[in-house]
Design a protein around this motif. Structure first.
Motif, PDB file in Angstrom:
ATOM      1  N   TYR A  49       0.843  -1.034   0.088  1.00 20.96           N
ATOM      2  CA  TYR A  49      -0.056   0.066  -0.178  1.00 20.96           C
ATOM      3  C   TYR A  49       0.700   1.151   0.086  1.00 20.96           C
ATOM      4  O   TYR A  49       1.565   1.188   0.651  1.00 20.96           O
ATOM      5  N   ASP A  50       0.455   2.324  -0.721  1.00 25.18           N
ATOM      6  CA  ASP A  50       1.107   3.621  -0.792  1.00 25.18           C
ATOM      7  C   ASP A  50      -0.016   4.431  -1.105  1.00 25.18           C
ATOM      8  O   ASP A  50      -0.830   4.202  -2.064  1.00 25.18           O
ATOM      9  N   THR A  51      -0.177   5.746  -0.658  1.00 30.45           N
ATOM     10  CA  THR A  51      -0.966   6.878  -1.143  1.00 30.45           C
ATOM     11  C   THR A  51      -1.226   6.807  -2.572  1.00 30.45           C
ATOM     12  O   THR A  51      -2.297   7.170  -3.001  1.00 30.45           O
ATOM     13  N   SER A  53      -0.727   4.440  -4.833  1.00 25.40           N
ATOM     14  CA  SER A  53      -0.720   2.913  -5.453  1.00 25.40           C
ATOM     15  C   SER A  53      -2.023   2.516  -5.676  1.00 25.40           C
ATOM     16  O   SER A  53      -3.020   3.139  -5.402  1.00 25.40           O
ATOM     17  N   GLU A 113       3.449  11.488   4.829  1.00 26.54           N
ATOM     18  CA  GLU A 113       2.825  10.384   3.903  1.00 26.54           C
ATOM     19  C   GLU A 113       1.533  10.297   4.426  1.00 26.54           C
ATOM     20  O   GLU A 113       0.288  10.308   3.647  1.00 26.54           O
ATOM     21  N   LYS A 260      12.507   5.784  -5.553  1.00 27.11           N
ATOM     22  CA  LYS A 260      11.313   5.712  -4.478  1.00 27.11           C
ATOM     23  C   LYS A 260      11.291   7.160  -3.651  1.00 27.11           C
ATOM     24  O   LYS A 260      10.027   7.451  -3.440  1.00 27.11           O
ATOM     25  N   ARG A 301      14.133   3.617   2.212  1.00 23.72           N
ATOM     26  CA  ARG A 301      12.930   3.560   1.858  1.00 23.72           C
ATOM     27  C   ARG A 301      12.390   2.131   1.885  1.00 23.72           C
ATOM     28  O   ARG A 301      12.398   1.425   0.804  1.00 23.72           O
ATOM     29  N   GLY A 302      11.525   1.498   2.764  1.00 21.31           N
ATOM     30  CA  GLY A 302      10.912   0.440   2.743  1.00 21.31           C
ATOM     31  C   GLY A 302      12.143  -0.717   2.881  1.00 21.31           C
ATOM     32  O   GLY A 302      13.251  -0.551   3.411  1.00 21.31           O
TER      33      GLY A 302
END
Length: 366
Positions: A49-51, A53, A113, A260, A301-302
């Motif tokens: 999940y990403d804003t 995606s 985010e 990213k 990032r991640g």
């Protein structure tokens, strides 16, 4: 339970080393990728999940429709969907897939985010909300009668769902490296997710999670999920050459604004990323083959720690973590589809053979 493998689902052919600009969802690619994971013996796939995606529930349903065995891990941020709705959505997908759904909670590691989707709670509040959310889901899936809930973040009266998970409940996964994450994961999670840190640091984190489980009197403990980004080739020498080519591409893409995170991104807020960057400052290579320059190249990032080497080296490195207590191993690469196929062909069989060798003496004694 046996050691199992997790991948991550990608909706199109864009990768970190060869990014596409504003790529659309590619249904044929998604179906091929999902079938490849199923065919090559992966047990789970994470729908991230990403804003910005695609919707993970829709992607998850598509993966379920094209596969037979792989379990679907839906990444969920509590601010994005009300828990009573999520309870029904997850149970619906669970029924459609024949009981193959897991939910992975993301409390939110960046204020910026979270604000993009209207969430202005601070970190402590986000974890409090996550705890309420998990308790609501568990009750919604098991309650035989309507119930009320009067919490700090959610309030409702006489909710009841007729949509039940196939096996009565759905496994809940929590991740993180903060005190709040350890507490909630130890108390409530079926699975606890960690990023790939050196063996000593990973053992410390596992012990923290287990201690929290013991503190509340749990008779079981969360299964431990550890994530790596393996870079493999036929030999260790070829793998290291490939690793440095990959690193060059990650740096070039970030400098061009295609990574990213932007090249001017500030230091990350979340503890997990801060830990990775601190470990990276101590050296490039840790333990057998854990490589950290990919962490600094992406500002942590991640999941960003690589394992570098031949299939044998990668398999032995994974077995080191299994011996620590990690029984869910997430591996995803930088050439998404091709790497997943290579892992399925060359790494998973070696790890499973190593596990069988470990079990044989125990069975002989029994």
């Amino acid at each position: 339970m046996p050691t199992e493998f997790i991948s991550i689902t990608f909706p199109n052919a864009s990768t970190e080393i060869s990014p596409l600009e504003n790529p659309a969802l590619d249904p044929q690619y998604l179906a091929r990728y999902a079938r490849s994971l199923d065919d090559y013996g992966f047990n789970y796939t994470l729908i991230p999940y990403d804003t910005a995606s695609f919707d993970p529930f829709t992607i998850g349903a598509t993966v379920a429709a094209h596969t037979k065995n792989i379990k679907i891990i839906i990444a969920l941020r509590p601010n994005t969907i009300y828990p009573t709705v999520a309870a029904k959505s997850l149970a619906t997908l669970d029924q459609l897939s024949g009981g193959r759904v897991v939910v992975h909670f993301i409390a939110g590691g960046s204020d910026e985010e979270q604000a993009k989707e209207g969430d202005f709670l601070d970190k402590h509040q986000r974890y409090e909300r996550q705890e309420e959310y998990i308790r609501i889901l568990r009750r919604a899936w098991g309650a035989s009668e309507p119930f009320d809930f009067d919490g700090r973040y959610y309030q409702f009266k006489q909710f009841h769902s007729r949509v039940r998970p196939v096996n009565g409940t759905i496994p809940v996964s929590v991740g993180g490296s903060s005190d709040e994450a350890y507490r909630i994961g130890g108390e409530l999670a079926d699975i606890f997710g960690l990023w790939g840190e050196p063996l000593a640091e990973t053992k410390q984190q596992i012990d923290r999670v287990y201690a929290e489980a013991a503190r509340v009197g749990r008779k079981d403990r969360p299964r431990i999920w550890v994530t790596f980004r393996p870079i493999i080739a036929e030999t260790d020498e070829l793998a290291w050459a490939k690793a440095h080519r990959t690193l060059d591409l990650l740096k070039e893409n970030r400098a061009k604004g295609l990574g990213k995170v932007p090249p001017t991104a500030p230091s990350p807020q979340n503890v997990g990323s801060q830990r990775l960057l601190e470990i990276a400052s101590r050296g490039d290579v840790h333990d057998r083959a854990l490589w950290y320059p990919t962490v600094t190249a992406t500002n942590a990032r991640g999941a960003s720690t690589a394992l570098v080497g031949s299939p044998r080296t990668i398999a032995d490195s994974i077995l080191d973590y299994v011996d620590l207590g990690a029984d869910l191993i997430s591996i995803r690469g930088y050439d998404n589809l091709n790497d997943a196929i290579d892992y399925g062909r060359y790494v998973l069989p070696l790890v499973r053979a190593g596990l069988a060798e470990r079990e044989a003496p125990q069975q002989a004694v029994a």
